[in-house]
Every structure is written in structure tokens, then in C-alpha cells.
Scaffold this active site. Structure first.
Site, PDB file in Angstrom:
ATOM      1  N   ARG A 187       7.477  -6.284  -4.130  1.00  0.00           N
ATOM      2  CA  ARG A 187       8.454  -6.641  -3.110  1.00  0.00           C
ATOM      3  C   ARG A 187       9.783  -5.988  -3.459  1.00  0.00           C
ATOM      4  NH1 ARG A 187      12.581  -8.668  -0.512  1.00  0.00           N
ATOM      5  NH2 ARG A 187      12.269 -10.242   1.105  1.00  0.00           N
ATOM      6  N   ARG A 228       4.015 -11.694  -6.260  1.00  0.00           N
ATOM      7  CA  ARG A 228       4.471 -10.317  -6.133  1.00  0.00           C
ATOM      8  C   ARG A 228       5.503 -10.000  -7.219  1.00  0.00           C
ATOM      9  NH1 ARG A 228       6.382 -10.603   0.057  1.00  0.00           N
ATOM     10  NH2 ARG A 228       7.660 -12.196  -0.983  1.00  0.00           N
ATOM     11  N   GLU A 237      10.426  -9.906   9.859  1.00  0.00           N
ATOM     12  CA  GLU A 237       9.080 -10.389   9.546  1.00  0.00           C
ATOM     13  C   GLU A 237       8.081 -10.014  10.637  1.00  0.00           C
ATOM     14  OE1 GLU A 237       8.102 -12.003   6.826  1.00  0.00           O
ATOM     15  OE2 GLU A 237      10.107 -11.954   5.911  1.00  0.00           O
TER      16      GLU A 237
END
EC number: 3.1.-.-
Length: 348
Positions: free
Chosen positions: A188, A236, A196
Site C-alpha cells: 500500500r 499489507r 475507492e
């Protein structure tokens, strides 16, 4: 006159004979000295010396030479199958011809193992990254997929082309999605927040597809270097990512900074857990965001109008909506339970 020459010659003859006798005596003395054999016992091997009828080790023997030379036996050569005692083993090991190559070989093996563990060991998943990597080490690999406007998956290729990746037959990056399963690192981008895409029942945010397309064109199948900072709650790795693009292959570009300049993301806003990679990088990100605002790039087009919301505002709004739905579902479940309890009580 003839008699005088003869008489003088007869007088010198005895002298010549005397000289010849002296020479013969000297030669006999030399022969006696040379024929003496010196025997020296070897204190180590306790073996008697050998005698060879040879005047010198550097000259081959001849038929007319009777001079004897003294030689001493050397240690017998050992074969591979010859058993050695403890003393023999110690002597063989301390021999510099054996000790130095052994030390060099052992040191070289240990050095190669250390280099492999620290720099050439491939990391398959984000959860396999050691905490020692955070804020200290980097990850080099090829981007295999882009999931959203601010995250992607990378196949770790430590060492790059110098380690044989992309050109050795056994160091190829898989292209099939099935072969990439559980073999890529989910990253990320640090310090930014992109619109989004639709997921988990949430609708898509404006400019989310544009941000995803921009990042896909910018990173997909490219080699990148990521500097990880930490792992987030989704497993992540939060990292700053750099990429080199043609024709400026000698200049690496900060992917997050380029997204802010293009107006495809905003600076990440949160009360805690924000990673920028340093205060200097945070100020650089905010200047790039302000420049995109003034120029109206990307998602900043018409941002002063009604209905515009940043990715952070969108997440907060959707979290509120989901909270209201959960509360309504819980209330409905409670009312239904009370109704069933009343019916059962009436029957009793």
C-alpha cells in the site's frame, strides 16, 4: 757434445721419477680419502644410510668412476588409503598447504550464506517480512497486478538482473495468475489516499476508476523498489515506492508523489498510523497536493462545489452508513426476539 746432452738427461731422470712417485702417492692418498664412507644415523627414522657408487647426485654414474656418495632415505609417501595416527592428523592439519585452503573455503561458504540470507533470499508474502526490514531495508521486484488506486502486488526479485532474474531460465517471474497465488507481496502506497473502487458492498467513489487506470498504466509489469515502514491491519506493507520509466531510466520517481501531482490522490489523513517516510517527505506531498488543487487536476476538478468529498470523507461517511445499518439490523433482531417470546408466553 752428444755425450753431454745424454749425461745431462740422465742426471734429470731421477728427479722426474721422484716427482712421479710423489704424484702417485698424492693420488693414492686422495683415493683413500674418497673411499672413506661417512655413516650418519637418522635420528628420526632410525634407518642406516644408503650408499650409491656415484660421484655426485647431479651426474649419472659412469663405469670408470668408483667414488661412493652417501644419501639418506626420505619419508615414504602416504596414499589416500593409508591410516593416520592422531599425531599424523595434527601434523597434516597444521600444514599451511592444507590449513590455508581450508580456512579460505570455510570463510567463503559462510560469507555466501550470509549474503544470501540478507540480500538474495526471496520473500513470498508480506507477512514473511522481518521487522528488521522496516525503515532500514528495501524490496525490489516486478508489479504483477494493481488492485486499487493506492495498492498493488509485487513479485519479489532480490538482486534483480545481477542475481539472474529475468534472464536465467530458473529465475523467471510467473505470468499466470494461478502460479502467482501466495507468492506476491501486497503493498500500500504510503502517505496518499486514492478514491475507492466498489468493494464490500460499497459504491464506487468518483474518479476511483481513473485513479486505478492511472496507477495500472504507471506500474503494471514495471520493476519497482519499495521501502517498507510497517504492516497495516489488512496484512499489507505500507511503503514508499520508486520506479524508473523510459526515457528517464536514470531517475527514479516517487509513485505517491506523482499521483498527488496528477490529482489522482490526496494526502493521507488519519489521527494515527500515518507513514510518510519523514517530515521532509510529508511537506513535499502537501505542496504537490496544493499545486494540484490550484490547477484543478484529476479529482480536484470542481472540488469547491457541493457534493465533493475526499477519500477520507467518503470512508467516514460509508462507515457511518454501515454503522446505522448494523444498528437497525440489531434492533430488528431484538424486536423479533421479543415478539417470539410474547407468543410463546401466550401459548403457555
Amino acid at each position: 757434445m752428444r755425450w753431454l746432452f745424454w749425461s745431462s738427461g740422465s742426471q734429470q731422470a731421477p728427479n722426474n721419477n721422484k716427482d712421479n712417485n710423489n704424484n702417485n702417492n698424492n693420488n693414492n692418498d686422495d683415493d683413500d680419502d674418497n673411499n672413506n664412507i661417512i655413516i650418519i644415523n637418522n635420528n628420526i627414522n632410525r634407518r642406516p644410510p644408503l650408499t650409491l657408487e656415484c660421484p655426485s647426485p647431479s651426474h649419472p654414474p659412469c663405469a670408470s668412476c668408483s667414488t661412493k656418495a652417501t644419501t639418506f632415505p626420505s619419508n615414504p609417501k602416504r596414499g589416500w588409503n593409508t591410516s593416520l595416527t592422531a599425531r599424523d592428523w595434527a601434523g597434516e592439519f597444521k600444514d599451511p598447504r592444507n590449513l590455508i585452503p581450508t580456512l579460505l573455503l570455510t570463510g567463503g561458504i559462510l560469507f555466501c550464506v550470509r549474503i544470501h540470507r540478507q540480500y538474495l533470499r526471496r520473500i513470498p508474502l508480506a507477512t514473511n517480512i522481518s521487522p528488521t526490514y522496516f525503515h532500514k531495508r528495501s524490496l525490489f521486484g516486478r508489479v504483477t497486478s494493481v488492485g486499487d488506486g493506492d495498492n498493488f502486488r509485487m513479485y519479489h526479485t532480490p538482486g534483480g538482473r545481477l542475481a539472474g532474474w529475468e534472464w536465467l531460465p530458473f529465475r523467471r517471474v510467473p505470468r499466470v495468475k494461478k502460479e502467482l497465488k501466495d507468492r506476491t507481496i501486497h503493498i500500500r502506497l504510503a502517505g496518499i489516499d486514492a478514491p475507492e473502487l466498489p468493494h464490500f458492498g460499497r459504491p464506487a467513489q468518483p474518479y476511483s476508476h481513473a485513479a486505478h487506470t492511472w496507477l495500472t498504466n504507471y506500474l503494471l509489469n514495471k520493476r519497482v523498489r519499495a521501502f517498507p515502514y510497517r504492516q497495516d491491519q489488512y496484512g499489507r506493507v505500507v511503503a514508499t515506492v520508486y520506479v524508473r520509466r523510459f526515457p528517464w531510466i536514470f531517475l527514479r520517481r516517487d509513485v505517491g508523489l506523482q499521483m498527488l501531482r496528477a490529482g489522482m490522490a490526496t494526502v493521507y489523513e488519519a489521527k494515527s498510523g500515518v507513514e510518510f517516510g519523514g517530515e521532509g517527505k510529508e511537506s513535499k506531498y502537501r505542496r504537490a497536493e496544493e499545486m494540484a488543487k490550484r490547477r484543478g487536476r484529476g479529482l480536484w476538478k470542481g472540488w469547491k462545489g457541493a457534493g465533493w468529498e475526499s477519500p477520507r470523507e467518503y470512508k467516514n461517511r460509508m462507515a457511518g452508513v454501515e454503522g446505522e445499518r448494523a444498528a437497525a439490523a440489531a434492533a430488528a433482531a431484538g424486536v423479533g426476539g421479543m415478539g417470539e417470546l410474547g407468543v410463546n408466553g401466550g401459548k403457555n
